[in-house]
Scaffold this motif. Structure first.
Motif, PDB file in Angstrom:
ATOM      1  N   ALA A  68       0.369  -1.148  -0.392  1.00 51.70           N
ATOM      2  CA  ALA A  68      -0.263   0.007   0.181  1.00 51.70           C
ATOM      3  C   ALA A  68       0.584   1.643  -0.025  1.00 51.70           C
ATOM      4  O   ALA A  68       0.301   2.093  -0.011  1.00 51.70           O
ATOM      5  CB  ALA A  68      -0.893   0.049   1.277  1.00 51.70           C
ATOM      6  N   GLY A  69       2.139   0.856   0.147  1.00 56.24           N
ATOM      7  CA  GLY A  69       2.678   2.036  -0.051  1.00 56.24           C
ATOM      8  C   GLY A  69       3.591   2.741   1.434  1.00 56.24           C
ATOM      9  O   GLY A  69       4.144   3.745   1.233  1.00 56.24           O
ATOM     10  N   TYR A  70       3.264   2.318   2.464  1.00 55.58           N
ATOM     11  CA  TYR A  70       4.196   2.971   3.065  1.00 55.58           C
ATOM     12  C   TYR A  70       5.082   1.554   4.118  1.00 55.58           C
ATOM     13  O   TYR A  70       5.286   0.916   3.329  1.00 55.58           O
ATOM     14  CB  TYR A  70       3.221   1.569   4.659  1.00 55.58           C
ATOM     15  CG  TYR A  70       1.483   2.359   4.954  1.00 55.58           C
ATOM     16  CD1 TYR A  70       0.986   1.852   4.783  1.00 55.58           C
ATOM     17  CD2 TYR A  70       1.513   3.846   5.526  1.00 55.58           C
ATOM     18  CE1 TYR A  70      -0.927   2.062   4.465  1.00 55.58           C
ATOM     19  CE2 TYR A  70       0.044   4.410   5.082  1.00 55.58           C
ATOM     20  CZ  TYR A  70      -1.035   3.729   5.084  1.00 55.58           C
ATOM     21  OH  TYR A  70      -2.616   4.015   5.375  1.00 55.58           O
ATOM     22  N   ARG A  71       5.994   3.311   4.593  1.00 52.44           N
ATOM     23  CA  ARG A  71       7.373   2.370   5.345  1.00 52.44           C
ATOM     24  C   ARG A  71       7.285   1.218   6.446  1.00 52.44           C
ATOM     25  O   ARG A  71       5.613   1.774   7.177  1.00 52.44           O
ATOM     26  CB  ARG A  71       8.511   3.333   5.545  1.00 52.44           C
ATOM     27  CG  ARG A  71       9.897   3.113   5.646  1.00 52.44           C
ATOM     28  CD  ARG A  71      10.358   4.310   6.474  1.00 52.44           C
ATOM     29  NE  ARG A  71      11.891   3.554   7.121  1.00 52.44           N
ATOM     30  CZ  ARG A  71      11.849   4.765   8.020  1.00 52.44           C
ATOM     31  NH1 ARG A  71      11.290   5.129   8.479  1.00 52.44           N
ATOM     32  NH2 ARG A  71      13.050   3.607   9.131  1.00 52.44           N
ATOM     33  N   VAL A  72       7.665   0.215   6.347  1.00 59.58           N
ATOM     34  CA  VAL A  72       7.451  -1.060   7.480  1.00 59.58           C
ATOM     35  C   VAL A  72       9.386  -1.223   8.338  1.00 59.58           C
ATOM     36  O   VAL A  72       9.974  -1.009   8.149  1.00 59.58           O
ATOM     37  CB  VAL A  72       7.087  -2.424   7.089  1.00 59.58           C
ATOM     38  CG1 VAL A  72       7.021  -3.062   7.943  1.00 59.58           C
ATOM     39  CG2 VAL A  72       5.672  -2.342   6.128  1.00 59.58           C
ATOM     40  N   ILE A  73       8.450  -0.647   9.806  1.00 53.15           N
ATOM     41  CA  ILE A  73       9.816  -0.898  11.290  1.00 53.15           C
ATOM     42  C   ILE A  73       9.277  -2.280  11.849  1.00 53.15           C
ATOM     43  O   ILE A  73       7.789  -2.204  12.500  1.00 53.15           O
ATOM     44  CB  ILE A  73       9.994  -0.427  11.899  1.00 53.15           C
ATOM     45  CG1 ILE A  73       9.888   0.679  11.188  1.00 53.15           C
ATOM     46  CG2 ILE A  73      10.564  -1.035  12.400  1.00 53.15           C
ATOM     47  CD1 ILE A  73      10.614   2.539  11.557  1.00 53.15           C
ATOM     48  N   GLY A  74       9.584  -3.911  11.382  1.00 48.07           N
ATOM     49  CA  GLY A  74       8.943  -4.384  12.407  1.00 48.07           C
ATOM     50  C   GLY A  74       9.987  -4.785  13.272  1.00 48.07           C
ATOM     51  O   GLY A  74      11.269  -4.576  13.298  1.00 48.07           O
ATOM     52  N   LEU A  75       9.182  -5.288  13.823  1.00 48.41           N
ATOM     53  CA  LEU A  75       9.981  -5.608  15.893  1.00 48.41           C
ATOM     54  C   LEU A  75       9.606  -7.210  15.695  1.00 48.41           C
ATOM     55  O   LEU A  75       8.962  -7.536  15.857  1.00 48.41           O
ATOM     56  CB  LEU A  75       9.106  -4.901  16.421  1.00 48.41           C
ATOM     57  CG  LEU A  75      10.059  -5.426  17.434  1.00 48.41           C
ATOM     58  CD1 LEU A  75      10.805  -4.659  18.021  1.00 48.41           C
ATOM     59  CD2 LEU A  75       9.025  -4.109  18.776  1.00 48.41           C
ATOM     60  N   ASP A  76      10.271  -8.144  16.137  1.00 51.01           N
ATOM     61  CA  ASP A  76      10.328  -8.831  16.911  1.00 51.01           C
ATOM     62  C   ASP A  76      11.139  -9.026  18.547  1.00 51.01           C
ATOM     63  O   ASP A  76      11.875  -8.169  18.236  1.00 51.01           O
ATOM     64  CB  ASP A  76      10.664 -10.036  15.731  1.00 51.01           C
ATOM     65  CG  ASP A  76       9.637 -11.493  16.177  1.00 51.01           C
ATOM     66  OD1 ASP A  76       9.532 -12.071  15.224  1.00 51.01           O
ATOM     67  OD2 ASP A  76       9.903 -11.450  17.099  1.00 51.01           O
ATOM     68  N   GLN A  77      11.288 -10.521  19.047  1.00 50.67           N
ATOM     69  CA  GLN A  77      12.218 -10.669  20.230  1.00 50.67           C
ATOM     70  C   GLN A  77      13.362 -10.694  20.397  1.00 50.67           C
ATOM     71  O   GLN A  77      14.184  -9.942  21.172  1.00 50.67           O
ATOM     72  CB  GLN A  77      11.444 -11.882  21.313  1.00 50.67           C
ATOM     73  CG  GLN A  77       9.865 -12.272  21.488  1.00 50.67           C
ATOM     74  CD  GLN A  77       8.839 -12.977  21.874  1.00 50.67           C
ATOM     75  OE1 GLN A  77      10.194 -14.508  21.190  1.00 50.67           O
ATOM     76  NE2 GLN A  77       8.392 -13.219  22.786  1.00 50.67           N
ATOM     77  N   THR A  78      14.326 -11.649  19.806  1.00 47.00           N
ATOM     78  CA  THR A  78      14.956 -11.079  18.760  1.00 47.00           C
ATOM     79  C   THR A  78      15.907 -10.951  17.570  1.00 47.00           C
ATOM     80  O   THR A  78      14.916 -11.067  16.684  1.00 47.00           O
ATOM     81  CB  THR A  78      15.961 -12.768  19.477  1.00 47.00           C
ATOM     82  OG1 THR A  78      15.043 -13.819  18.865  1.00 47.00           O
ATOM     83  CG2 THR A  78      15.224 -13.428  20.276  1.00 47.00           C
TER      84      THR A  78
END
Ligand code: T1G
Length: 653
Positions: free
Chosen positions: A316-326
């Motif tokens: 959809a054109g967004y910037r995405v920052i993904g977070l996970d536990q490690t």
């Protein structure tokens, strides 16, 4: 250029160099309402008597040429002139008529264009005959004229599927004669002037070759298999396949078929869905409320749901920052996201440039602080209250106070999650359906303290994600899972009372569900619901009827397709009725002293639909759902309820 000539309130024209330039201006989509049809008739009468007029250019105001017949007129007494009459007058007209497709030419809009003597389109124009999506067939010549331009095979695919094609493909298929990059009207005037005095190509006079029997059989079988009980696709096939007959005969058959289908329950259901989808976006209390700007979306938890949401946000054109536990989990999440995007690339849904651009907008991390630039953070971590509240406490510390926090929880109470943040007004629920990058449905949960502009932002993001957003209040399971639980419960009551899983599934599949309830259960896995039932056991009302059959299956390790057996057994992956399940059901009945009886398909359906409708009424009474049609949309788009039946509330009406 002459002064504007008003043919009706919505149809006007001006004459330039002998060409009458006619503009339809009937917002929102230039539908061929009675007013428009009267205007077109008056325009033709004027053009015929006007010695100054040597040709006509027909175009639309705004972004649509003609969006179709006016669906709002269906069911009302027909007003003269009918659309077929106007269309036949255009095709027979003595002077050249050029269609200048400035935008979407759909349904009756394309049928008008097909009767014009030539069609030129802007690059943004789209054409299609989507009538089957409304439970009808084209009723103004589409099934007879389109094959005369494209051949029967192409027309069959387009009309039976209702697929809409872009201008370039329409050109390649012969539906439009040219695609113009520059000024469409100027190009149309030039074409019109060049046609003066020359013989006209009237679409209806073209011949069309019948399809060979083998191709007919193949094409028809494929279309009818997908129709799943709907009548319109089959009728569309019949009309297109017989387009080689004389035009007048074909048009008469088409019109009679259209009128019969238009008044059918199936068409009423699909019109209900069409308008319901447009109504769903109108949320009380949000008039004039501006959504917040969202450019960067954080996604916490990059598992199945989180990675799907990330793909939807990237496309959809967004910037995405993904977070996970490690860091390792984050990298695995990144690989999962890229893997989904690579599937889209391989299937052609995504081109390389878009793939590269989306990949460049993705970053992953195990460090909460890296989410600080986010305007919206969506959590899709394990559906456990402690895990989610811990995460929201941490996010509270790193996000801007105006950043929005969204929980994707399916069954937890979002108000309890919001309560741990310093700004609960910035919390809402965004309940995606798996796979999140494919399923259109998105339940937007209005929590007790959600601020209006936060809700408006959720809806704006949903629209950009190309989701069908339905606002729901807070109740366990929101709208969809509440209704699903209600009809699952009724189905299990039916099991105890004497019906078998395969009978219930067959009743649902014959009604139009792609899969019966117990087959779906086996596909999703029985353990999830079992864990929830065990959690609820302590607080369950002992006077409530409780069916133990599903628990017995789980205790026997029958967790569904993944385990090779659940409500059914799956030798070589094929779903087969299992006598062991029959025995478990019979034991459960005997334990409760129930003497089983047989149930007809009609009785099974009646009880299941009544259970859905009753739960829907509860959701309306408690203000969880804003309108009955929202409930229909949730069940159609999230749970396989057949759209041509309108949804549980429409079906109960
Ligand atoms: N009739 C009446 N109202 C219509 C309409 C139509 N055909 N199409 C749209 N609207 C309303 C819609 O309800 C909404 O209203 C507003 O316009 C904006 O719609 C004889 C019999 C054209 C691509 O199936 O696909 O022709 O909520 O939000 O996103 O063979 O509308 O504002 O009050 O969808 O810009 C066949 C249906 C009809 C096309 C524009 N045609 N429409 O999309 O706007 S049957 C269709 C669309 C027929 C002939 C047969 C889209 C659009 P409100 P929107 P959009």
């Amino acid at each position: 250029m002459s002064a504007p000539i008003e043919f009706s309130a919505t149809v006007s024209g001006t004459i330039r160099d002998g060409v009458l330039i006619v503009t339809l201006d009937s917002p929102p989509v230039n539908a061929t309402s009675a007013e428009v049809r009267r205007g077109l008739k008056a325009m033709l009468e004027f053009a015929e008597s006007s010695a100054e007029t040597t040709a006509i250019v027909l175009t639309g105001a705004g972004k649509t040429f003609i969006g179709g017949a006016d669906i709002k007129e269906f069911g009302k007494p027909a007003e003269e002139p009918t659309l077929p009459a106007v269309i036949e007058a255009i095709e027979a007209f003595g002077k050249p008529v050029v269609a200048a497709l400035n935008g979407a030419a759909l349904g009756g809009g394309l049928e008008v264009a097909l009767a014009c003597h030539i069609r030129i389109a802007s690059a943004v124009a789209q054409v299609g005959l989507p009538e089957v999506k409304l439970g009808i067939v084209p009723g103004a010549g589409g099934t007879q004229r389109l094959p005369r331009l494209t051949g029967i095979a192409v027309a069959l695919e387009l009309i039976a599927s209702g697929r809409i094609v872009k201008a370039s493909e329409a050109r390649a298929l012969g539906i439009v004669d040219d695609v113009v990059e520059g000024d469409l009207t100027e190009a149309a005037i030039a074409v019109a002037k060049a046609m003066v005095g020359k013989p006209r190509r009237r679409t209806g006079e073209l011949s069309v070759a019948a399809l060979d029997p083998a191709e007919t059989e193949r094409a028809s079988a494929k279309i009818l298999a997908k129709a799943r009980g709907q009548k319109a696709p089959g009728e569309a096939v019949r009309l297109v396949l017989s387009a080689a007959r004389p035009l007048a005969e074909g048009l008469a058959d088409e019109r009679a078929t259209f009128l019969a289908l238009r008044d059918s329950r199936e068409a009423a259901a699909l019109r209900h869905v069409f308008f319901a989808e447009r109504e769903a976006g109108k949320v009380a209390g949000l008039e004039g409320v501006e959504p917040r700007a969202v450019a960067t979306i954080g996604i916490c938890g990059l598992g199945l749901m989180g990675s799907g949401i990330a793909v939807a946000a990237l496309s959809a054109g967004y910037r995405v920052i993904g977070l996970d536990q490690t860091a390792d989990a984050a990298e695995k999440g990144r690989e999962r996201i890229i893997g989904l995007m690579e599937k889209n690339l391989a299937s052609g849904r995504l081109d390389q440039a878009s793939f590269d651009a989306q990949k460049a907008r993705l970053s992953v991390t195990a460090n909460d602080a890296d989410l600080s630039p986010c305007d919206l953070v969506i959590e899709a971590v394990f559906d456990d209250l402690a895990v989610k509240t811990d995460l929201f406490r941490r996010l509270d510390k790193v996000l801007r106070p105006d950043a929005i926090l969204a929980t994707n929880t399916s069954y937890l109470n979002p108000d309890e999650i919001a309560a741990v943040t310093q700004h609960p007004e910035r919390v809402l629920g965004l309940h995606f359906f798996s796979p999140a990058h494919v399923m259109r449905l998105l339940e937007v949960v209005r929590c007790a303290k959600t601020a209006p502009d936060v809700l408006a932002t959720g809806l704006a993001v949903a629209k950009k994600l190309r989701k069908l957003a339905i606002v729901t209040g807070v109740t366990e399971g929101f709208i969809g899972n509440s209704i699903f639980s209600a009809y699952r419960r009724e189905a299990e009551f039916l099991l105890e009372d004497g019906a078998m899983p395969e009978e219930i599934d067959r009743a649902l599949e014959d009604y139009g569900f792609p899969m019966g309830l117990f087959a779906v259960y086996d596909m999703a896995g029985l353990e999830i619901a079992w864990a929830r039932r065990k959690r609820q056991a302590a607080t369950r009302d002992p006077s409530d009827r409780y069916v133990e059959i599903a628990d017995r299956l789980c205790k026997a390790g029958r967790f569904g397709q993944k385990a090779g057996r659940g409500w059914y057994v799956y030798p070589e992956g094929k779903r087969v009725v299992d006598p062991d399940v029959t025995a478990i059901i019979e034991t459960a009945r005997a334990k409760k002293g129930i003497t089983p009886r047989s149930f007809s398909q009609a009785e099974i359906l009646e009880r299941l639909l009544a259970a859905m409708a009753a739960e829907g009424q509860r959701l309306l009474a408690e203000g969880i759902a804003a309108r009955a049609s929202d409930i229909d949309l949730v069940m159609i788009n999230g749970y396989g309820f057949p759209a041509h039946k309108g949804g549980p509330m429409f079906a109960a009406g």
